[in-house]
Write a protein that holds these residues in place. Sequence first.
Motif, PDB file in Angstrom:
ATOM      1  N   SER A 101      27.413 -11.803 -28.530  1.00 40.57           N
ATOM      2  CA  SER A 101      26.524 -11.438 -29.631  1.00 40.57           C
ATOM      3  C   SER A 101      26.986 -11.939 -30.991  1.00 40.57           C
ATOM      4  CB  SER A 101      26.347  -9.914 -29.679  1.00 40.57           C
ATOM      5  OG  SER A 101      27.595  -9.277 -29.888  1.00 40.57           O
ATOM      6  N   GLU A 102      28.161 -12.515 -31.067  1.00 46.58           N
ATOM      7  CA  GLU A 102      28.679 -13.016 -32.352  1.00 46.58           C
ATOM      8  C   GLU A 102      28.495 -14.529 -32.410  1.00 46.58           C
ATOM      9  OE1 GLU A 102      29.632 -11.087 -34.777  1.00 46.58           O
ATOM     10  OE2 GLU A 102      29.372  -9.272 -33.575  1.00 46.58           O
TER      11      GLU A 102
ATOM     12  N   SER B 176      20.527 -12.633 -30.473  1.00 45.01           N
ATOM     13  CA  SER B 176      21.597 -12.784 -31.465  1.00 45.01           C
ATOM     14  C   SER B 176      21.649 -14.205 -32.008  1.00 45.01           C
ATOM     15  CB  SER B 176      22.945 -12.426 -30.835  1.00 45.01           C
ATOM     16  OG  SER B 176      22.931 -11.128 -30.295  1.00 45.01           O
TER      17      SER B 176
ATOM     18  N   GLU C  76      20.929 -15.237 -35.968  1.00 47.37           N
ATOM     19  CA  GLU C  76      22.003 -15.853 -36.757  1.00 47.37           C
ATOM     20  C   GLU C  76      21.588 -17.236 -37.251  1.00 47.37           C
ATOM     21  OE1 GLU C  76      25.484 -16.193 -38.806  1.00 47.37           O
ATOM     22  OE2 GLU C  76      24.732 -14.401 -37.768  1.00 47.37           O
TER      23      GLU C  76
END
Length: 414
Positions: A209-210, A237, A241
């Motif tokens: 998720s990052e 995600s 982003e």
Amino acid sequence: MTLKRRQFLTTAAVSAGALAMPGYIRSARAAETIQVGALYSQTGGLSVVEKMLASAVQLAASEINASGGVLGKQIEVIVEDGASDPKTFAEKAQKLVIKDKVQTVFGCHTSASRKAVLPIFERRNAMLFYQTHYEGFECSRNVVYLGAVPNQQLSNYIPWIINTLGKKKFFIVGSNYVYPREMAKVSKSLIEAGGAEWVADEYLELGHSEWAVMVNKIKESGADVVLSHVVGDSIISFYREFRNQGLSHAELPICATVTSEIEIAAMGPEYAAGSYTSFPYFMSIDRPENRSFIERYRAFVNDPKAITYHSLEAAYFQLFLWKQAVEKAGDFSADGIRENIRGQEYDAPGGPVKVDPDNLHTWVTPNIGQWQDDGQSKIVDSYGKPIKPLPYSGYGETAENLFCTAAGLDSSKL
């Protein structure tokens, strides 16, 4: 859990005394119904999607039953919960095939769950109908594959990106498992054949998720298009982003092979508007058959805003192909289904489909959709007709040089 719409346990002609006899009830049930399995996660992380697939199977069964059933029998759907776990899928497949003696199961959503149950179907000579697009590289006489394989998503997609969008530098990104890596293998050969290049090939773990570091890599790579094979929650995600870092689909579009109406609704359509996906089916396909399908599905699940998407459509139409094969065979046996489903055609909601007589995969029509502000796609390119599935296209298989045939896999060609 079994389908509630049972129409088979009572008739006006039998006496109350006969109905009270357990042996009579069992024989009446056996005579009037045919059991099939629906093996989908009802719990766990995949259940939100897989419950929808189970509903599509039940919808198709209810419609077939309402029109008279199959060979005079009503379909009883036994739904088993794979619990989003390959080991549980295998246990439930054993229950269906061995204990319940079911000859046909519709189910599995991931390659991991399909691989887990495959030995059971092959050892016990039962049939699995698998509705999800997948990476190919499989050739089983006990599986009918209804979803797209790589050549049916990429063979027109990559040239279109190069020639129509004018993109020459691809940043390939995916989740770290077999599907994205096999899709990347096919993608690279098509990119190079089109006179373009891939500047990166990057992977993050499932569920990651990052995405800040990866998106920054994309910004600094010099790429003019992102080819995404990212799956699951990571899609949400990633797209968020991407926008948060100021990237625009108008200048640097994401062109995906997995992002569907499900993920668009979850992330918010504003994050994907202007990006693209290649699928055989989109909810926006403008056909009377599709509009009717959407209405019937929404009524069946009692949700006027319910979404349909590619795997759900295949989960629905697979029962009609099975019905046609059974009626041609004259029985419900796995051997009869296998031989008589070859070449079967059906006018599905999204358009005509056909089971390939060589490899039991399905002919589908490649379409490219651009996501709009309302969360639906606009079809910007369509091949116009179904194309032959080549499950080993990443390894050199062509329509003139088949690796997977009715005789099995010719491994010497790999």
